[in-house]
Design a protein around this motif. Structure first.
Motif, mmCIF file in Angstrom:
data_model
loop_
_atom_site.group_PDB
_atom_site.id
_atom_site.type_symbol
_atom_site.label_atom_id
_atom_site.label_comp_id
_atom_site.label_asym_id
_atom_site.label_seq_id
_atom_site.Cartn_x
_atom_site.Cartn_y
_atom_site.Cartn_z
ATOM 1 N N HIS A 57 8.366 -28.425 -4.484
ATOM 2 C CA HIS A 57 8.192 -29.142 -3.221
ATOM 3 C C HIS A 57 7.663 -28.187 -2.157
ATOM 4 O O HIS A 57 8.075 -27.030 -2.086
ATOM 5 N N GLU A 58 6.775 -28.693 -1.330
ATOM 6 C CA GLU A 58 6.201 -27.878 -0.276
ATOM 7 C C GLU A 58 7.195 -27.648 0.855
ATOM 8 O O GLU A 58 7.868 -28.570 1.288
ATOM 9 N N LEU A 59 7.280 -26.411 1.317
ATOM 10 C CA LEU A 59 8.127 -26.034 2.453
ATOM 11 C C LEU A 59 7.230 -25.453 3.531
ATOM 12 O O LEU A 59 6.417 -24.579 3.246
ATOM 13 N N GLU A 60 7.373 -25.929 4.745
ATOM 14 C CA GLU A 60 6.640 -25.325 5.849
ATOM 15 C C GLU A 60 7.560 -24.348 6.561
ATOM 16 O O GLU A 60 8.669 -24.703 6.957
ATOM 17 N N LEU A 61 7.089 -23.116 6.698
ATOM 18 C CA LEU A 61 7.885 -22.101 7.383
ATOM 19 C C LEU A 61 7.793 -22.328 8.882
ATOM 20 O O LEU A 61 6.697 -22.516 9.418
ATOM 21 N N PRO A 62 8.922 -22.345 9.570
ATOM 22 C CA PRO A 62 8.889 -22.565 11.013
ATOM 23 C C PRO A 62 8.161 -21.432 11.734
ATOM 24 O O PRO A 62 8.261 -20.264 11.347
ATOM 25 N N LEU A 63 7.403 -21.791 12.759
ATOM 26 C CA LEU A 63 6.789 -20.766 13.600
ATOM 27 C C LEU A 63 7.899 -19.920 14.214
ATOM 28 O O LEU A 63 8.999 -20.397 14.439
ATOM 29 N N GLN A 64 7.616 -18.676 14.448
ATOM 30 C CA GLN A 64 8.552 -17.693 14.994
ATOM 31 C C GLN A 64 9.613 -17.253 13.982
ATOM 32 O O GLN A 64 10.594 -16.605 14.360
ATOM 33 N N SER A 65 9.440 -17.614 12.701
ATOM 34 C CA SER A 65 10.317 -17.057 11.664
ATOM 35 C C SER A 65 10.032 -15.567 11.584
ATOM 36 O O SER A 65 8.891 -15.131 11.733
ATOM 37 N N ARG A 66 11.058 -14.797 11.333
ATOM 38 C CA ARG A 66 10.909 -13.346 11.220
ATOM 39 C C ARG A 66 10.906 -12.967 9.741
ATOM 40 O O ARG A 66 11.569 -13.604 8.919
ATOM 41 N N VAL A 67 10.158 -11.913 9.416
ATOM 42 C CA VAL A 67 10.016 -11.481 8.030
ATOM 43 C C VAL A 67 10.250 -9.979 7.948
ATOM 44 O O VAL A 67 9.765 -9.213 8.784
ATOM 45 N N ILE A 68 11.007 -9.581 6.936
ATOM 46 C CA ILE A 68 11.123 -8.170 6.569
ATOM 47 C C ILE A 68 10.502 -8.046 5.185
ATOM 48 O O ILE A 68 10.957 -8.678 4.234
ATOM 49 N N HIS A 69 9.424 -7.263 5.092
ATOM 50 C CA HIS A 69 8.693 -7.085 3.845
ATOM 51 C C HIS A 69 8.992 -5.681 3.322
ATOM 52 O O HIS A 69 8.640 -4.693 3.956
ATOM 53 N N LEU A 70 9.660 -5.614 2.176
ATOM 54 C CA LEU A 70 10.031 -4.344 1.554
ATOM 55 C C LEU A 70 9.156 -4.124 0.331
ATOM 56 O O LEU A 70 9.217 -4.880 -0.635
ATOM 57 N N GLN A 71 8.312 -3.096 0.374
ATOM 58 C CA GLN A 71 7.448 -2.741 -0.746
ATOM 59 C C GLN A 71 8.122 -1.590 -1.481
ATOM 60 O O GLN A 71 8.378 -0.539 -0.895
ATOM 61 N N MET A 72 8.423 -1.798 -2.746
ATOM 62 C CA MET A 72 9.180 -0.807 -3.508
ATOM 63 C C MET A 72 8.285 0.363 -3.948
ATOM 64 O O MET A 72 7.056 0.269 -3.944
ATOM 65 N N ALA A 73 8.909 1.464 -4.349
ATOM 66 C CA ALA A 73 8.193 2.656 -4.799
ATOM 67 C C ALA A 73 7.481 2.380 -6.124
ATOM 68 O O ALA A 73 7.734 1.389 -6.798
ATOM 69 N N TYR A 74 6.584 3.284 -6.498
ATOM 70 C CA TYR A 74 5.802 3.111 -7.724
ATOM 71 C C TYR A 74 6.653 3.107 -8.986
ATOM 72 O O TYR A 74 6.223 2.618 -10.019
ATOM 73 N N LEU A 75 7.859 3.635 -8.919
ATOM 74 C CA LEU A 75 8.752 3.573 -10.080
ATOM 75 C C LEU A 75 9.074 2.132 -10.449
ATOM 76 O O LEU A 75 9.427 1.834 -11.582
ATOM 77 N N TYR A 76 8.967 1.231 -9.482
ATOM 78 C CA TYR A 76 9.250 -0.187 -9.691
ATOM 79 C C TYR A 76 7.943 -0.963 -9.643
ATOM 80 O O TYR A 76 7.691 -1.741 -8.744
ATOM 81 N N ALA A 77 7.092 -0.695 -10.634
ATOM 82 C CA ALA A 77 5.779 -1.322 -10.691
ATOM 83 C C ALA A 77 5.504 -1.799 -12.106
ATOM 84 O O ALA A 77 6.110 -1.330 -13.070
ATOM 85 N N THR A 78 4.588 -2.738 -12.216
ATOM 86 C CA THR A 78 4.106 -3.170 -13.524
ATOM 87 C C THR A 78 2.670 -2.683 -13.657
ATOM 88 O O THR A 78 1.938 -2.568 -12.681
ATOM 89 N N TYR A 79 2.291 -2.393 -14.869
ATOM 90 C CA TYR A 79 0.965 -1.862 -15.142
ATOM 91 C C TYR A 79 0.240 -2.794 -16.090
ATOM 92 O O TYR A 79 0.793 -3.246 -17.080
ATOM 93 N N LYS A 80 -1.014 -3.070 -15.792
ATOM 94 C CA LYS A 80 -1.865 -3.857 -16.675
ATOM 95 C C LYS A 80 -3.001 -2.959 -17.117
ATOM 96 O O LYS A 80 -3.665 -2.334 -16.285
ATOM 97 N N GLU A 81 -3.234 -2.883 -18.426
ATOM 98 C CA GLU A 81 -4.274 -2.005 -18.958
ATOM 99 C C GLU A 81 -5.644 -2.663 -18.963
ATOM 100 O O GLU A 81 -6.647 -1.983 -19.019
ATOM 101 N N THR A 82 -5.680 -3.997 -18.924
ATOM 102 C CA THR A 82 -6.964 -4.686 -18.844
ATOM 103 C C THR A 82 -6.922 -5.657 -17.662
ATOM 104 O O THR A 82 -5.919 -6.310 -17.418
ATOM 105 N N ILE A 83 -8.035 -5.699 -16.950
ATOM 106 C CA ILE A 83 -8.146 -6.558 -15.783
ATOM 107 C C ILE A 83 -9.370 -7.435 -15.987
ATOM 108 O O ILE A 83 -10.493 -6.937 -16.069
ATOM 109 N N ASN A 84 -9.156 -8.727 -16.135
ATOM 110 C CA ASN A 84 -10.250 -9.666 -16.402
ATOM 111 C C ASN A 84 -11.087 -9.229 -17.599
ATOM 112 O O ASN A 84 -12.308 -9.299 -17.585
ATOM 113 N N GLY A 85 -10.438 -8.731 -18.633
ATOM 114 C CA GLY A 85 -11.121 -8.333 -19.853
ATOM 115 C C GLY A 85 -11.704 -6.935 -19.828
ATOM 116 O O GLY A 85 -12.206 -6.456 -20.841
#
Length: 122
Positions: A57-85
């Motif tokens: 179901h679609e949810l609309e985020l209210p204007l003025q909602s606050r966001v905390i964006h946490l980007q983890m270190a490279y130890l917590y990453a996934t690796y793909k060996e092929t990209i679009n073939g």
């Protein structure tokens, strides 16, 4: 340092473990290790954005909602060996986006202050 995100605190969450554009309420307590966070962003939603809940179901985020964006270190990453073939390596770091509705600004400020207490400002 760990931060504890408590269940039923009015926080919605988005992360790589979900399908793109999915938003879920925090329904159980969990800990985030701030020592494993590489980047942090704080921002406010100023334009119309929609996400999907787990049932699609679609949810609309209210204007003025606050966001905390946490980007983890490279130890917590996934690796793909092929990209679009093609041979290559794509590194996708894990992230967590915590959404706070405008009426939940106290929780946002509390968490933001805890994170900023770990930052040295020059």
């Amino acid at each position: 340092m760990f931060i504890k995100i408590k269940k039923n605190s009015g926080i919605q969450m988005e992360h790589n473990g979900l399908e793109k554009g999915r938003l879920v309420p925090v329904t159980s307590n969990f800990l985030l290790n701030l020592d494993q966070v590489a980047e942090v962003s704080f921002y406010t939603i100023k334009e119309r954005k929609t996400r999907l809940d787990l049932e699609g179901h679609e949810l609309e985020l209210p204007l003025q909602s606050r966001v905390i964006h946490l980007q983890m270190a490279y130890l917590y990453a996934t690796y793909k060996e092929t990209i679009n073939g093609n041979k290559g390596r794509l590194v996708e770091r894990q992230y967590y986006k915590l959404y706070f509705a405008p009426e939940n600004v106290d929780t946002y400020e509390e968490l933001r202050n805890l994170i900023e207490a770990q930052v040295g400002n020059l």
